[in-house]
Design a protein around this motif. Structure first.
Motif, PDB file in Angstrom:
ATOM      1  N   THR A 215      29.179  71.677  46.047  1.00 32.73           N
ATOM      2  CA  THR A 215      30.646  71.876  47.417  1.00 32.73           C
ATOM      3  C   THR A 215      31.230  70.364  47.042  1.00 32.73           C
ATOM      4  O   THR A 215      32.220  70.481  47.563  1.00 32.73           O
ATOM      5  N   PRO A 216      30.573  69.311  47.268  1.00 34.57           N
ATOM      6  CA  PRO A 216      31.080  68.053  46.979  1.00 34.57           C
ATOM      7  C   PRO A 216      32.602  67.911  46.187  1.00 34.57           C
ATOM      8  O   PRO A 216      33.649  67.629  46.693  1.00 34.57           O
ATOM      9  N   HIS A 217      32.084  67.984  44.854  1.00 30.25           N
ATOM     10  CA  HIS A 217      33.516  68.466  44.500  1.00 30.25           C
ATOM     11  C   HIS A 217      33.655  69.110  43.974  1.00 30.25           C
ATOM     12  O   HIS A 217      35.120  69.688  43.707  1.00 30.25           O
ATOM     13  N   GLY A 218      32.413  70.715  44.317  1.00 29.64           N
ATOM     14  CA  GLY A 218      33.178  72.173  43.707  1.00 29.64           C
ATOM     15  C   GLY A 218      34.684  72.411  44.457  1.00 29.64           C
ATOM     16  O   GLY A 218      35.093  72.694  44.195  1.00 29.64           O
ATOM     17  N   VAL A 279      29.275  60.902  43.533  1.00 32.19           N
ATOM     18  CA  VAL A 279      28.800  61.725  44.415  1.00 32.19           C
ATOM     19  C   VAL A 279      28.257  62.590  44.826  1.00 32.19           C
ATOM     20  O   VAL A 279      27.144  62.264  45.108  1.00 32.19           O
ATOM     21  N   THR A 280      27.901  63.685  43.600  1.00 29.79           N
ATOM     22  CA  THR A 280      27.281  64.828  43.289  1.00 29.79           C
ATOM     23  C   THR A 280      25.304  64.011  44.083  1.00 29.79           C
ATOM     24  O   THR A 280      24.531  64.502  43.747  1.00 29.79           O
ATOM     25  N   PRO A 281      25.319  63.155  42.600  1.00 30.21           N
ATOM     26  CA  PRO A 281      24.200  62.697  42.283  1.00 30.21           C
ATOM     27  C   PRO A 281      23.749  61.196  42.796  1.00 30.21           C
ATOM     28  O   PRO A 281      22.818  61.084  42.667  1.00 30.21           O
ATOM     29  N   SER A 282      24.186  61.519  43.920  1.00 30.44           N
ATOM     30  CA  SER A 282      24.197  59.624  44.425  1.00 30.44           C
ATOM     31  C   SER A 282      22.782  59.787  45.177  1.00 30.44           C
ATOM     32  O   SER A 282      22.289  61.236  45.423  1.00 30.44           O
TER      33      SER A 282
END
Length: 330
Positions: A215-218, A279-282
């Protein structure tokens, strides 16, 4: 030539041109076009008067008017910053806004296909068996899907993601030359990939992880892909139902608008790539990562609606050929 009749017939045109010249620094796009048109027409009037009359006063007035109009039209080229600002506040958002129906349709169709395939995969062990062996699927859901976002340095990963996403959008843009016919298949392929991954993850009880990572980047990433697809398909449909206009003209106009979308999406996909890499892997909580993705999506949609609606109200089309390479000057 009856000079008096000629003056009576064309004086409103000359007065209008003079008025536009006086306001040359505050003209709208339509008024700039009118200024150019009147300059050409009054130049013709001057030529007619010179060849058919010896009225020096009239010739002098028209000569001065034409010279001032020429100076206003060709006086200075628009600065680069002005072109840059116009692209991001007019050219790109107005094209995106005008094709919102195709854009929304692409998003709805994609979502329906992805969800349907996800449910199909999650509820059918036979289908899963055709995708991979149990050990392959276990490796995917327990390791590969999550590690994909963190196994490479953020910088190189962001670049790779940006290139990959740009390639998908570029295919949609490129297939516009084929009237957009292959674009639904490209969307179907990507929807099927999302559906298969989602089906496997949900079946393994990791639906929350799947949505938390995607969701964050998608949101922004898929929105960009849908916009690219919408611009390409809208071009094809415009050519098919061109009406009374020549199809070659429609193709040229819509093609230039598609170019504006392609340029704009470079920046949008770069932002989605940065979110995916940073952000996603943070270590942020899932809700924070999702909130960042939602915020980026809402900001982009608000940008398109605000500037796009304003440009439509001003009569802008997004055709880059409409943008003059000059600004009226004193």
């Amino acid at each position: 030539m009856d000079v008096d009749a000629f003056v009576v017939a064309h004086r409103p045109t000359w007065d209008r041109l003079e008025d536009l010249i006086k306001r040359r620094n505050k003209l709208s796009g339509a008024e700039v076009d009118e200024l150019v048109d009147l300059y050409q027409r009054v130049s013709t009037h001057l030529s007619m008067v010179r060849s058919s009359s010896s009225d020096s006063a009239l010739i002098g007035r028209l000569s001065t008017l034409v010279a001032r109009a020429r100076s206003a039209v060709t006086g200075a080229h628009a600065p680069l910053w002005s072109e840059f600002r116009k692209f991001w506040t007019v050219s790109f958002p107005v094209v995106a806004y005008r094709c919102w129906r195709w854009w929304l349709g692409s998003a709805i169709g994609f979502t329906i296909v992805a969800v349907a395939i996800g449910i199909w995969v999650a509820s059918n062990p036979e289908v899963q068996a055709t995708i991979g062996t149990p050990s392959d699927i276990e490796q995917l859901v327990n390791h590969d899907f999550e590690s994909y976002y963190s196994e490479n340095p953020a910088g190189s990963f962001a670049l790779r993601v940006w290139i990959n996403n740009s390639w998908v959008a570029a295919q949609c843009i490129a297939f516009a030359v084929l009237l957009g016919l292959p674009i639904p298949y490209i969307l179907f392929q990507n929807a099927a990939n999302v559906g298969v991954a989602g089906g496997l993850m949900f079946d393994a009880g990791k639906g929350g992880l799947f949505l938390g990572l995607l969701t964050p980047h998608g949101l922004l990433e898929l929105t960009a892909v849908f916009l690219a697809a919408a611009a390409g398909m809208r071009l094809g449909w415009s050519v098919i139902v061109a009406g009374d206009r020549p199809r070659a003209q429609v193709l040229a106009e819509q093609g230039r608008a598609v170019v504006a979308v392609a340029i704009g999406l470079v920046a949008v996909l770069l932002l989605s790539g940065l979110i995916e890499a940073l952000v996603t892997p943070s270590p942020f909580p899932t809700w924070v990562r999702i909130a960042i993705g939602v915020l980026a999506e809402v900001a982009f949609l608000a940008y398109v609606v605000y500037f796009g609606r304003r440009a439509v109200a001003a009569g802008e089309s997004g055709d880059v050929a409409d943008a003059p390479d000059f600004v009226p000057t004193r």
